[in-house]
Design an enzyme around this catalytic site. Sequence first.
Site, PDB file in Angstrom:
ATOM      1  N   HIS A  45       0.869  -1.181   0.000  1.00 37.37           N
ATOM      2  CA  HIS A  45       0.000   0.000   0.000  1.00 37.37           C
ATOM      3  C   HIS A  45       0.902   1.227   0.000  1.00 37.37           C
ATOM      4  CE1 HIS A  45       1.190  -0.645   4.139  1.00 37.37           C
ATOM      5  NE2 HIS A  45       1.303   0.669   4.137  1.00 37.37           N
ATOM      6  N   HIS A 133       6.436   6.809  -1.236  1.00 37.43           N
ATOM      7  CA  HIS A 133       7.182   5.617  -1.649  1.00 37.43           C
ATOM      8  C   HIS A 133       6.325   4.394  -1.377  1.00 37.43           C
ATOM      9  CE1 HIS A 133       7.720   5.659   2.693  1.00 37.43           C
ATOM     10  NE2 HIS A 133       7.893   4.358   2.590  1.00 37.43           N
TER      11      HIS A 133
HETATM   12  O1  3AM Z   1       4.545   1.084   4.139  1.00 36.69           O
HETATM   13  P1  3AM Z   1       5.441   2.036   4.828  1.00 36.69           P
HETATM   14  O2  3AM Z   1       6.744   1.450   5.228  1.00 36.69           O
HETATM   15  O3  3AM Z   1       5.555   3.341   4.136  1.00 36.69           O
HETATM   16  O4  3AM Z   1       6.734   1.847   7.909  1.00 36.69           O
HETATM   17  C1  3AM Z   1       5.398   1.635   8.331  1.00 36.69           C
HETATM   18  C2  3AM Z   1       4.427   1.474   7.198  1.00 36.69           C
HETATM   19  O5  3AM Z   1       4.714   2.410   6.189  1.00 36.69           O
HETATM   20  C3  3AM Z   1       4.861   2.876   8.987  1.00 36.69           C
HETATM   21  O6  3AM Z   1       3.444   2.770   8.880  1.00 36.69           O
HETATM   22  C4  3AM Z   1       3.104   1.907   7.817  1.00 36.69           C
HETATM   23  C5  3AM Z   1       2.283   0.749   8.347  1.00 36.69           C
HETATM   24  O7  3AM Z   1       2.962   0.059   9.325  1.00 36.69           O
HETATM   25  N1  3AM Z   1       5.250   2.962  10.387  1.00 36.69           N
HETATM   26  C6  3AM Z   1       5.276   1.978  11.281  1.00 36.69           C
HETATM   27  N2  3AM Z   1       5.670   2.441  12.496  1.00 36.69           N
HETATM   28  C7  3AM Z   1       5.898   3.755  12.335  1.00 36.69           C
HETATM   29  C8  3AM Z   1       6.322   4.810  13.213  1.00 36.69           C
HETATM   30  N3  3AM Z   1       6.566   4.586  14.508  1.00 36.69           N
HETATM   31  C9  3AM Z   1       5.640   4.097  10.988  1.00 36.69           C
HETATM   32  N4  3AM Z   1       5.767   5.329  10.522  1.00 36.69           N
HETATM   33  C10 3AM Z   1       6.204   6.263  11.402  1.00 36.69           C
HETATM   34  N5  3AM Z   1       6.447   6.035  12.700  1.00 36.69           N
END
Ligand code: 3AM
Length: 193
Positions: A45, A133
């Site tokens: 996603h 991204h």
């Molecule tokens: O798909 P992406 O990687 O862009 O990296 C995690 C993921 O994004 C991000 O939220 C999405 C669903 O898990 N994520 C997880 N923990 C996080 C945090 N503490 C976070 N983004 C920012 N801060």
Amino acid sequence: MENHLRLFIAASLPSELITRLDRDILTAPELRKSGLRPVPAQNLHLTLHFIGETPETKLPDIDSALERAVGGIAGFRVRLVGGGCFPNRRSPRVFWIGIDSEASQALGSLAKTVKNELRKAGIGGDPKPFRPHLTIARVGERFDADQDAGALLKKLDAFNSDPFEINEIVCCASDLSRGKPVYEKVIEKRLIG
Ligand code: 3AM
């Protein structure tokens, strides 16, 4: 005790694109390296905003905030182009595929609107600047970047998708209690057609 959900807001991808990413990228030899965890195809996603642990009772407020956020925004076309990694090539943590520059602007403005409407409703989240991204793989301790990052980055960088339409955003709950993340859509909002 109040039940909490680990929430984030994302744009979904069309199922044909997920199938292609699974076939051409997620299952490619460059992704099958020690210490590398490809994202399961069903979890792919475009994250717009990470909210984090939130009481379940806040879902109606999040629903209204997202309703307001999508109110003035039309669906738009996106292409996936090229790849890269965060934070840098020498010690990568996350490998990703990028978004074409025009759509990056549209996604950035959608993410900002979502974040602002959530903030007005008292819902916080990740304060880091938005960088559009598509996360493809995460890096564990055993990953040998010197040996394996180059070929992987080359593979990701060669990827190009046909244009596709972003026409809905979702709020997902991420359950980390089962060993690997399981995402469940808890709210869906259509952009203007
Ligand atoms: O798909 P992406 O990687 O862009 O990296 C995690 C993921 O994004 C991000 O939220 C999405 C669903 O898990 N994520 C997880 N923990 C996080 C945090 N503490 C976070 N983004 C920012 N801060």
